[in-house]
Design an enzyme around this catalytic site. Structure first.
Site, PDB file in Angstrom:
ATOM      1  N   CYS A  10      32.834  31.253  41.148  1.00 13.68           N
ATOM      2  CA  CYS A  10      33.283  32.134  42.219  1.00 13.68           C
ATOM      3  C   CYS A  10      34.526  32.920  41.787  1.00 13.68           C
ATOM      4  O   CYS A  10      34.427  33.793  40.936  1.00 13.68           O
ATOM      5  CB  CYS A  10      33.528  31.330  43.501  1.00 13.68           C
ATOM      6  N   HIS A  50      28.748  28.030  44.385  1.00 15.38           N
ATOM      7  CA  HIS A  50      29.397  26.745  44.634  1.00 15.38           C
ATOM      8  C   HIS A  50      28.321  25.671  44.728  1.00 15.38           C
ATOM      9  O   HIS A  50      27.201  25.929  45.163  1.00 15.38           O
ATOM     10  CB  HIS A  50      30.188  26.785  45.942  1.00 15.38           C
TER      11      HIS A  50
END
Length: 480
Positions: free
Chosen positions: A325, A423
């Site tokens: 991310c 994630h």
């Protein structure tokens, strides 16, 4: 009747106790949902419909054998620094607010939270509510939508959780109850003493003293335990103790690190260490740059501490570098902010990938994903299909590097640097196995793949809870 679990302070185990109660009730055939009106955490989860909630409420939903929903955590505060937080309302960004301005919003937010609670009660009947922090924050009584204001509105039984490991448990319990507003004190129907070490028989007179002081029954004394459950917030990082294992993985502990639950499966099979900016990265077999709430600010902090040079040096030595991310965004060539994530400007990335990211709107991408790892890397080649979720601002131009996953991420030609928005990647056993097998083989060590089908940790939690807490008394509270 629903009930509410409150605490003497933060980090006493409220989230885990709620999860335990939920699983115990489900095992009795009682439908129940978790609820926390307001949570503050950078560890979050994306629901099936793309809403963002705290990871603790997702964990509690799983304990209740439910899919997480936005009603379970209607208000999520994500700290950004400088006494400012992003407010996520019903799963989506509402606004960034300084703390003083936030309290002006609480009447509206409480209304939304109560509506979410009402929907859960209507659907499930029983709800286990979790308070936030300490219940007796006397300076916040008129605006505490997670504890006193909520408890006054709901009028449901309260169970108080205290952490004996910290010491001062008598003052914690007695002080909290005595400092509660007078109308709330009679609602405290039980006390749970958590994180006890040693022989509980030694504390028998302590239970008697607490009950005499408060007039409230001690429902149980829960021993200190360790189960593979997701961590709620950054306080939990300090509790982590890496294992003495031959493979060492450094996760950069960025100032605004988020979703470090991504690495909790790896922690069981490698020495995963959370290294602060400025800490030495020498001797690690892999470096991971995790997610962050403030990509550009944390990149600046990383640079100021000289950690960027350590990462680039590790790359030159053939050490794998992985970005998740915000970490993926940092690996790129440039980051351009139009004033939505941090101060407006153009910032150089680490330059290990050719991609570039622009923050052009306040909107956030939140969705659950299923991806196929591209067989173009000695690490990615054996991952196969993986699942996870995305929570990020910014849009990334992928540049000239190869795609790392179907529709996401980029990887260098030698496969040793890759980034992804996903994630939960390394919570997939196949992904964790792929990385660990590569790292172990590189050190000429034998690696045994992760065994799936282990006992459900929520059942283990419920069993431990039932052994040490009077669950029948809790069920009786629900039936009143």
């Amino acid at each position: 009747m629903p009930l509410m679990v409150v605490g003497t302070s933060s980090h006493v185990g409220k989230s885990t106790m709620v999860a335990a109660i939920c699983r115990c009730l489900v095992r009795r055939g009682i439908r129940v949902a978790p609820f926390k009106s307001q949570n503050m955490s950078l560890n979050s989860f994306v629901t099936a419909d793309g809403g963002e909630i705290g990871i603790a409420q997702a964990m509690q939903a799983w304990a209740a054998r439910l899919s997480p929903t936005i009603d379970m955590n209607p208000v999520l505060l994500k700290p950004k620094g400088d006494c400012t937080s992003q407010v996520v309302l019903l799963g989506h960004p509402y606004k960034d607010v300084p703390i003083a301005e936030y309290y002006m919003e609480t009447p509206y937010l409480l209304t939304e939270a109560l509506a979410a609670y009402g929907r859960l009660v209507e659907e499930y009947g029983e709800v286990v509510v979790e308070g936030a922090g300490g219940a007796a924050e006397v300076n916040l009584y008129d605006r505490d939508i997670a504890n006193t204001l909520l408890a006054e509105k709901l009028g449901i039984p309260l169970i108080l959780v205290a952490d004996i490991e910290r010491g001062g448990v008598f003052a914690q319990v007695y002080g909290t109850i005595k400092l509660l507003p007078a109308p709330l004190r009679p609602l405290v129907k039980g006390i749970i003493i958590n994180k006890f070490r040693g022989d509980p028989a030694i504390f028998a007179n302590g239970i008697r003293i607490i009950e005499e002081l408060t007039g409230v029954t001690v429902l149980g004394v829960v021993p200190h335990f360790s189960l593979p459950l997701p961590s709620e917030d950054s306080l939990s990082i300090g509790d982590k103790r890496h294992r003495d294992l031959p493979v060492r993985i450094a996760v950069i502990r960025l100032p605004h690190i988020s979703n470090f639950t991504d690495f909790e499966l790896l922690e069981q099979y490698a020495a995963v260490e959370y290294v602060p900016c400025g800490g030495s990265l020498a001797g690690y077999d892999c470096i991971i740059i995790p997610g962050t709430k403030n990509t550009i600010e944390d990149l600046a902090a990383l640079r100021e501490a000289g950690t960027d040079r350590e990462i680039l040096s590790a790359r030159e030595q053939g050490i794998p570098v992985i970005g998740i991310c915000g970490g993926y965004q940092m690996l790129g060539a440039t980051l351009i902010d139009d004033g939505f994530e941090s101060a407006a400007g153009e910032y150089p990335g680490l330059g290990l990938l050719d991609c570039s990211t622009r923050f052009a709107t306040y909107s956030k991408n939140t969705m659950q994903v299923k991806r196929l790892a591209a067989p173009v890397s000695p690490i990615l080649v054996s991952m196969g299909e993986v699942t996870g979720y995305e929570i990020h601002m910014g849009v990334t131009d992928p540049g000239t590097d190869q795609e790392a996953f179907s529709g996401d991420g980029r990887v260098t030609a030698d496969g040793l640097v890759f980034g992804t928005y996903m994630h939960g990647l390394f919570l997939n056993p196949s992904a964790a196995d792929a990385l660990l097998a590569y790292l172990y083989a590189k050190k000429e060590l034998t690696y045994s793949p992760i065994q799936t089908g282990a006992a459900d940790p929520y059942d283990l939690l419920a069993g431990l809870f039932e052994e040490h807490v009077d669950m029948e008394a809790i069920v009786a509270l629900l039936e009143k």
